[in-house]
Design an enzyme around this catalytic site. Structure first.
Site, mmCIF file in Angstrom:
data_model
loop_
_atom_site.group_PDB
_atom_site.id
_atom_site.type_symbol
_atom_site.label_atom_id
_atom_site.label_comp_id
_atom_site.label_asym_id
_atom_site.label_seq_id
_atom_site.Cartn_x
_atom_site.Cartn_y
_atom_site.Cartn_z
ATOM 1 N N LYS A 52 0.922 -1.182 -0.195
ATOM 2 C CA LYS A 52 0.184 -0.096 -0.001
ATOM 3 C C LYS A 52 0.853 1.257 -0.045
ATOM 4 O O LYS A 52 0.567 2.136 -0.770
ATOM 5 C CB LYS A 52 -1.077 0.006 1.316
ATOM 6 C CG LYS A 52 -2.110 -1.030 1.165
ATOM 7 C CD LYS A 52 -2.912 -1.278 2.410
ATOM 8 C CE LYS A 52 -3.732 -2.436 2.403
ATOM 9 N NZ LYS A 52 -4.428 -3.138 3.429
ATOM 10 N N GLN A 96 -4.198 -1.880 9.811
ATOM 11 C CA GLN A 96 -4.092 -3.018 9.133
ATOM 12 C C GLN A 96 -4.849 -4.139 10.185
ATOM 13 O O GLN A 96 -4.291 -4.270 11.263
ATOM 14 C CB GLN A 96 -2.808 -3.394 8.919
ATOM 15 C CG GLN A 96 -2.589 -4.474 7.992
ATOM 16 C CD GLN A 96 -3.229 -4.678 6.507
ATOM 17 O OE1 GLN A 96 -3.141 -3.754 6.059
ATOM 18 N NE2 GLN A 96 -3.796 -5.747 6.263
ATOM 19 N N ASP A 119 -10.764 2.734 4.243
ATOM 20 C CA ASP A 119 -10.952 1.401 4.068
ATOM 21 C C ASP A 119 -12.550 1.024 3.939
ATOM 22 O O ASP A 119 -12.911 -0.210 3.765
ATOM 23 C CB ASP A 119 -10.507 0.594 5.233
ATOM 24 C CG ASP A 119 -9.004 -0.262 5.154
ATOM 25 O OD1 ASP A 119 -8.810 -0.453 3.779
ATOM 26 O OD2 ASP A 119 -8.661 -0.652 6.072
#
Ligand code: NAD
Length: 303
Positions: A52, A96, A119
């Site tokens: 990412k 994460q 997200d």
């Protein structure tokens, strides 16, 4: 059979994003800024975060990688989130997953300000998606929509079977495929671990989206001729012949299913690369304040 080439699509979209970033900077705006937070040092999670961060650099975003110790307390992580929520120089951030067992994942996701939740896991964004309102759509389902769209795959009136009902893939995917939208307008069946006689459903499907995490689960005898098959699964399997010591397997028996279907996405080189690109698209939307104004200040203690 046509291969849905996630690598090619991801590259195309990255070029489009990079062009937009250049335009933003030329018009005097600052570069979009994504922060990725990793708790602990799990190998797979680290690989995802690194990819990412690297993708951010490729499109000209600013990125910050924050690594926190595995034994950080829930309150310390909440304090970190509070700081990021209130930092005007941060457009979006991700925590994460999975988190260590002693941290309540739900509490953490709720603490992220919806306008920085690139997200798309916060209930506010999930609710907006469900009601077909503007907001961040979680990265993997968003990437799959992009694949269907850019390959001009007709979805209207089709029967879509989604295998898996997780909050990050199966559930949002099934909601998105039935929305009054393009891609969308499907009749959707959600299958999961308690579904009896799964083949009964997959054999009727025009589109199958496999997201269960069981390598080569979907076999050719479960697929109707001409179906579109999207493979979301990523499982690491030991492979001493590889430098890394492992290979990635999808949920679809690619070798045999590909001979029967009209379109198929491979693993690797499919949905995974689109997921990263969707995160970049969401961050760009955050920087442009497409869905939320940035004036809101967020205090975790008031949630
Ligand atoms: P999860 O474990 O949270 O959910 C799995 C789902 O599969 C559950 O809803 C369960 O009911 C269902 N399931 C399990 N066994 C089944 C069976 N025998 N028959 C039917 N359904 C069954 O997993 P997840 O987070 O949704 O991820 C699924 C897979 O997708 C994993 O391999 C994961 O690594 C991968 N993934 C890939 C990406 C990407 O970017 N490509 C992103 C997220 C997840």
């Amino acid at each position: 059979m046509q291969l849905i080439d996630g690598k090619k699509l991801a590259q195309e979209i990255k070029i489009e994003i990079a062009d937009e970033v250049k335009k933003m900077v030329m018009s005097g705006k600052r570069t979009p800024h994504l922060v990725a937070v990793l708790v602990g040092d799990d190998g797979a999670s680290r690989t995802y975060v690194n990819s990412k961060v690297k993708s951010c650099e490729e499109v000209g975003f600013k990125s910050t990688f924050i690594r926190l110790e595995r034994d950080i307390t829930e309150n310390e992580l909440l304090a970190q989130i509070n700081t990021l929520n209130n930092d005007d120089a941060v457009d979006g951030f991700i925590i994460q997953l999975p988190l260590p067992k002693h941290i309540d994942e739900e509490k953490i996701l709720l603490a992220i300000a919806p306008e920085k939740d690139v997200d798309g896991f916060h209930p506010t964004n999930v609710g907006r998606m469900t009601l077909n309102l503007p907001g961040y759509i979680s990265a993997t389902p968003k990437g799959i929509l992009e694949m269907l769209n850019r390959y001009n795959i007709e979805t209207e009136g089709k029967h879509c079977v989604v295998i898996g009902r997780s909050n990050i893939v199966g559930l949002p995917m099934s909601l998105l495929m039935q929305r009054r939208s393009k891609p969308g307008n499907c009749t959707v069946t959600i299958c999961h671990s308690k579904t009896n006689d799964l083949s009964k459903y997959t054999l009727q499907a025009d589109i199958i989206i496999a997201a269960l995490g069981k390598p080569k689960f979907l076999t050719a005898d479960m697929v109707k001729k001409g179906a579109v098959v999207i493979d979301v699964g990523i499982t690491r399997v030991d492979d001493p012949s590889k430098k890394s010591g492992f290979k990635l397997l999808g949920d679809v028996d690619f070798e045999h299913v590909s001979k029967k279907c009209s379109y198929i996405s491979p693993v690797p080189g499919g949905v995974g690369l689109m997921t990263v690109v969707s995160l970049l698209q969401n961050t760009l939307s955050a920087a442009k304040e497409e869905f939320y104004a940035k004036s809101m200040s967020f205090d975790v203690d008031n949630l």
